[in-house]
Write a protein that holds these residues in place. Structure first.
Motif, mmCIF file in Angstrom:
data_model
loop_
_atom_site.group_PDB
_atom_site.id
_atom_site.type_symbol
_atom_site.label_atom_id
_atom_site.label_comp_id
_atom_site.label_asym_id
_atom_site.label_seq_id
_atom_site.Cartn_x
_atom_site.Cartn_y
_atom_site.Cartn_z
ATOM 1 N N ASP A 342 -10.017 -0.072 6.422
ATOM 2 C CA ASP A 342 -9.841 -1.092 5.396
ATOM 3 C C ASP A 342 -8.349 -1.199 5.113
ATOM 4 N N ILE A 343 -7.839 -2.432 5.108
ATOM 5 C CA ILE A 343 -6.404 -2.661 5.006
ATOM 6 C C ILE A 343 -6.105 -3.595 3.834
ATOM 7 N N LEU A 344 -5.054 -3.268 3.109
ATOM 8 C CA LEU A 344 -4.535 -4.131 2.050
ATOM 9 C C LEU A 344 -3.260 -4.790 2.541
ATOM 10 N N PHE A 345 -3.228 -6.119 2.479
ATOM 11 C CA PHE A 345 -2.018 -6.880 2.811
ATOM 12 C C PHE A 345 -1.378 -7.286 1.483
ATOM 13 N N ALA A 346 -0.236 -6.691 1.169
ATOM 14 C CA ALA A 346 0.398 -6.869 -0.135
ATOM 15 C C ALA A 346 1.645 -7.734 -0.019
ATOM 16 N N ALA A 347 1.725 -8.752 -0.882
ATOM 17 C CA ALA A 347 2.928 -9.572 -1.000
ATOM 18 C C ALA A 347 3.756 -8.984 -2.140
ATOM 19 N N ASP A 348 4.872 -8.335 -1.785
ATOM 20 C CA ASP A 348 5.581 -7.491 -2.741
ATOM 21 C C ASP A 348 6.748 -8.176 -3.447
ATOM 22 N N GLY A 349 6.528 -9.435 -3.823
ATOM 23 C CA GLY A 349 7.377 -10.117 -4.782
ATOM 24 C C GLY A 349 8.855 -10.101 -4.508
ATOM 25 N N ASN A 350 9.623 -9.585 -5.495
ATOM 26 C CA ASN A 350 11.078 -9.626 -5.421
ATOM 27 C C ASN A 350 11.654 -8.818 -4.266
ATOM 28 N N ASP A 358 -2.771 1.105 4.246
ATOM 29 C CA ASP A 358 -4.016 1.748 4.631
ATOM 30 C C ASP A 358 -4.800 2.145 3.371
ATOM 31 N N LEU A 359 -6.049 1.653 3.259
ATOM 32 C CA LEU A 359 -6.886 1.966 2.100
ATOM 33 C C LEU A 359 -7.832 3.135 2.344
ATOM 34 N N GLU A 360 -7.650 3.856 3.441
ATOM 35 C CA GLU A 360 -8.545 4.959 3.761
ATOM 36 C C GLU A 360 -8.601 5.975 2.612
ATOM 37 N N ASN A 361 -9.804 6.360 2.242
ATOM 38 C CA ASN A 361 -10.040 7.368 1.206
ATOM 39 C C ASN A 361 -9.520 6.969 -0.169
ATOM 40 N N VAL A 362 -9.358 5.674 -0.412
ATOM 41 C CA VAL A 362 -8.786 5.274 -1.702
ATOM 42 C C VAL A 362 -9.738 5.611 -2.846
ATOM 43 N N ARG A 363 -11.037 5.597 -2.599
ATOM 44 C CA ARG A 363 -11.987 5.953 -3.661
ATOM 45 C C ARG A 363 -11.897 7.436 -4.031
ATOM 46 N N GLU A 364 -11.355 8.241 -3.127
ATOM 47 C CA GLU A 364 -11.127 9.656 -3.425
ATOM 48 C C GLU A 364 -9.683 9.890 -3.875
ATOM 49 N N ARG A 365 -9.037 8.810 -4.326
ATOM 50 C CA ARG A 365 -7.648 8.853 -4.810
ATOM 51 C C ARG A 365 -6.664 9.148 -3.684
ATOM 52 N N GLY A 366 -7.066 8.855 -2.450
ATOM 53 C CA GLY A 366 -6.161 9.021 -1.324
ATOM 54 C C GLY A 366 -5.670 7.664 -0.849
ATOM 55 N N GLY A 367 -5.182 7.627 0.374
ATOM 56 C CA GLY A 367 -4.775 6.359 0.972
ATOM 57 C C GLY A 367 -3.498 5.776 0.410
ATOM 58 N N LEU A 368 -3.348 4.463 0.615
ATOM 59 C CA LEU A 368 -2.200 3.664 0.172
ATOM 60 C C LEU A 368 -0.919 3.991 0.937
ATOM 61 N N GLU A 369 -1.085 4.425 2.181
ATOM 62 C CA GLU A 369 0.079 4.629 3.032
ATOM 63 C C GLU A 369 0.530 3.286 3.609
#
Length: 561
Positions: A342-350, A358-369
């Motif tokens: 599962d992947i997050l495509f983020a538009a990071d503004g300024n 990478d959203l892997e293990n985000v429900r276990e407070r992991g991921g976001l690499e």
């Protein structure tokens, strides 16, 4: 070096105070300029002296929600832009400020700190060809303006307006979920043009920004999640009260008070996105970033999981991780080197960057690499991004009108490769800002502010993109004008689109004129007219390499030729 006693600056500030009020409370995406500066000072990106100097010399504080027209705001900013730019460049050149910090602060103030003029000149060569008569393959089915703007209203930075839009289908009926500055309007669009509002749910805040998406829970109940800024909260609305057969009466209000609830989360919803039972509240600020909630756990009162932001996570190539998360879109089961994620495509503004997370293990407070990111271009603002259905291309939207739309090959998501810019067909003749969009099949639907609703055929990506339809939602909402007013490059007009209703209807929200309902047909096999004129400038290839100093910037800009 600029001094707080600089006579020119003092004169500018006195003039600004006399003729305009720069509204800090609602003008900036994700927070006030003061809040941005103070946050980066606390994070160590700015020294205490730099923070104090900028706050004392380049802000006019007024927390009242006064009006300031787009034109007057631009005039005010231009009067101090040279002084601030020179100060930031001096700090970078002396080694007292990282280049990425200087560029970010310049972006917060809306001033050019890169090669924007060259990018704009080159990007105009990528204005799309348009070979259609009238509105092309776009047919207006109906409209709805349930909360009209009073006649004669002069729009300002902080004006009340329509904003987020989403669709909901149940049984035989289809509804538009139209947000505006006052709350959520639920509109039956089943038999457009015979549209009618079935319910209005008032919600505080959201003067400029309110957004909505839906989620079907495991028990089959669909909820709408409506979030806002400008003192707005997150609301959860149970849509199961809406009929799928017999139509409601106009303003019947079928959803009772117990069917919606205010979950607070003040000012977290600049934009909203949902995927795989995860709710993403995008704050457009480095402090708030993207806040993630678990809808599978409790769709009525979703618990907070984790936050993607500059405060909580590391990653990327900048010395400081500028993760504003203005908007995001998540996708499930994305194939990355043979494994699905599962992947997050983020538009990071300024920051000017689009990041792949990478959203892997985000429900276990992991991921976001952060596994991949694009490079900032000029004074661009990474406002919104979407991906093609085959997951081969990322399409980025720049709201600062530096290049409008950029296309990246993401076959290797660790290394997005720039392919080209894209602008609407007349952008080289009358520049318009771009806002949001969606991909459906071979079409890219775009809410293009004053240029209205635009449709691009992207089946030939990346080399061939053609504009195949439009509707002037802002300049000619009735579709009867014999001539159109000049585009003024403001933040008024097309705001957002929704294209996933079973009937194929496409919804479009216009800040002034409300909801438009379109049918978009196939592309005509034989264009009836010659393409609209476009620039003859040579196509641009983005230079390679990172920019970390002013010398790198000079070398980088020289590659444009």
């Amino acid at each position: 070096m600029l001094s707080s006693r600089n006579p020119f600056l003092v004169a500018v500030l006195l003039l600004l105070a006399a003729v305009v009020v720069v509204v800090q409370s609602g003008m900036d995406m994700g927070g006030t300029k003061k809040e941005f500066i103070e946050f980066w000072s606390s994070a160590g990106a700015l020294s205490a002296n730099q923070s104090i100097f900028i706050l004392q010399n380049f802000l006019i504080e007024d927390e009242d929600e006064a009006t300031l027209t787009n034109e007057r705001f631009n005039e005010a900013i231009s009067m101090i832009s040279d002084e601030l730019r020179n100060y930031l460049l001096d700090e970078v050149e002396s080694g007292d400020m990282d280049y990425s910090v200087g560029r970010y602060i310049a972006s917060v103030f809306g001033i050019d700190f890169g090669v924007s003029s060259e990018v704009m000149r080159q990007a105009s060569s990528d204005a799309a060809l348009a070979s259609y008569n009238g509105n092309g393959n776009v047919e207006l089915l109906g409209r709805s303006d349930p909360d009209p703007v009073p006649p004669g209203t002069v729009f300002s930075v902080n004006s009340k307006k329509y904003n987020g839009i989403w669709g909901y289908a149940v049984g035989e009926r289809e509804y538009a979920l139209q947000c505006n500055s006052h709350g959520l309007h639920i509109i039956d669009i089943t038999n457009a043009p015979n549209t009618f509002r079935v319910q209005f749910i008032p919600m505080p805040g959201g003067t400029t920004w309110r957004d909505v998406e839906t989620y079907e829970a495991e028990d089959g109940v669909t909820y709408a999640y409506v979030a806002a800024q400008n003192k707005g909260n997150l609301w959860v609305v149970n849509l199961s009260y809406l009929s799928g057969t017999t139509p409601h009466n106009e303003d019947e209000n079928p959803i009772p008070n117990k069917g919606y609830v205010d979950r607070e989360r003040r000012d977290t919803g600049h934009t909203v996105s949902i995927n795989n039972g995860l709710l993403f509240l995008n704050t457009a600020s480095p402090n708030g970033g993207c806040q993630i909630f678990d809808l599978k756990d409790d769709p009525w009162d979703p618990p907070f999981i984790k936050q993607y932001s500059a405060m909580f996570d590391s990653g990327g190539t900048d010395l400081f991780a500028f993760k504003d998360c203005h908007d995001s879109i998540a996708k499930s089961n994305v194939n990355i080197q043979g494994s699905t994620k599962d992947i997050l495509f983020a538009a990071d503004g300024n920051s000017g960057r689009f990041r792949i997370v990478d959203l892997e293990n985000v429900r276990e407070r992991g991921g976001l690499e952060v596994i991949g990111e694009t490079r900032a271009v000029g004074n661009s603002y990474a406002h919104f991004n979407v991906v093609t259905e085959d997951m081969k291309y990322l399409i980025g939207f720049d709201e600062f009108d530096t290049y409008d739309i950029s296309i990246y090959d993401i076959s290797d998501m660790s290394n997005p490769v720039f392919k080209r810019f894209l602008q609407y067909s007349q952008d080289d003749l009358a520049s318009a800002r771009v806002h949001n969009g969606q991909v459906r099949g071979d079409y890219l639907f775009v809410a293009y502010y004053e240029a209205g609703f635009r449709v691009f055929d992207i089946s030939g990506l990346p080399d061939t993109i053609t504009e195949v339809g439009k509707y002037e939602t802002f300049r000619d909402p009735e579709g009867t004008a014999s001539s159109l007013p000049t585009i003024r490059d403001t933040f008024d007009g097309g705001w957002n689109v929704y294209s996933y209703l079973p009937s194929g209807k496409v919804l479009h929200s216009d800040t002034r004129n409300g909801l438009f309902i379109f049918q978009v047909g196939p592309v005509a096999p034989s264009p009836p007219t010659a393409p609209s004129p476009v620039s003859t400038l040579p196509p641009v290839s983005l230079p390679t390499g990172e920019i970390t100093t002013c010398k790198d910037f000079v070398s980088w800009s020289d590659q444009f030729g």
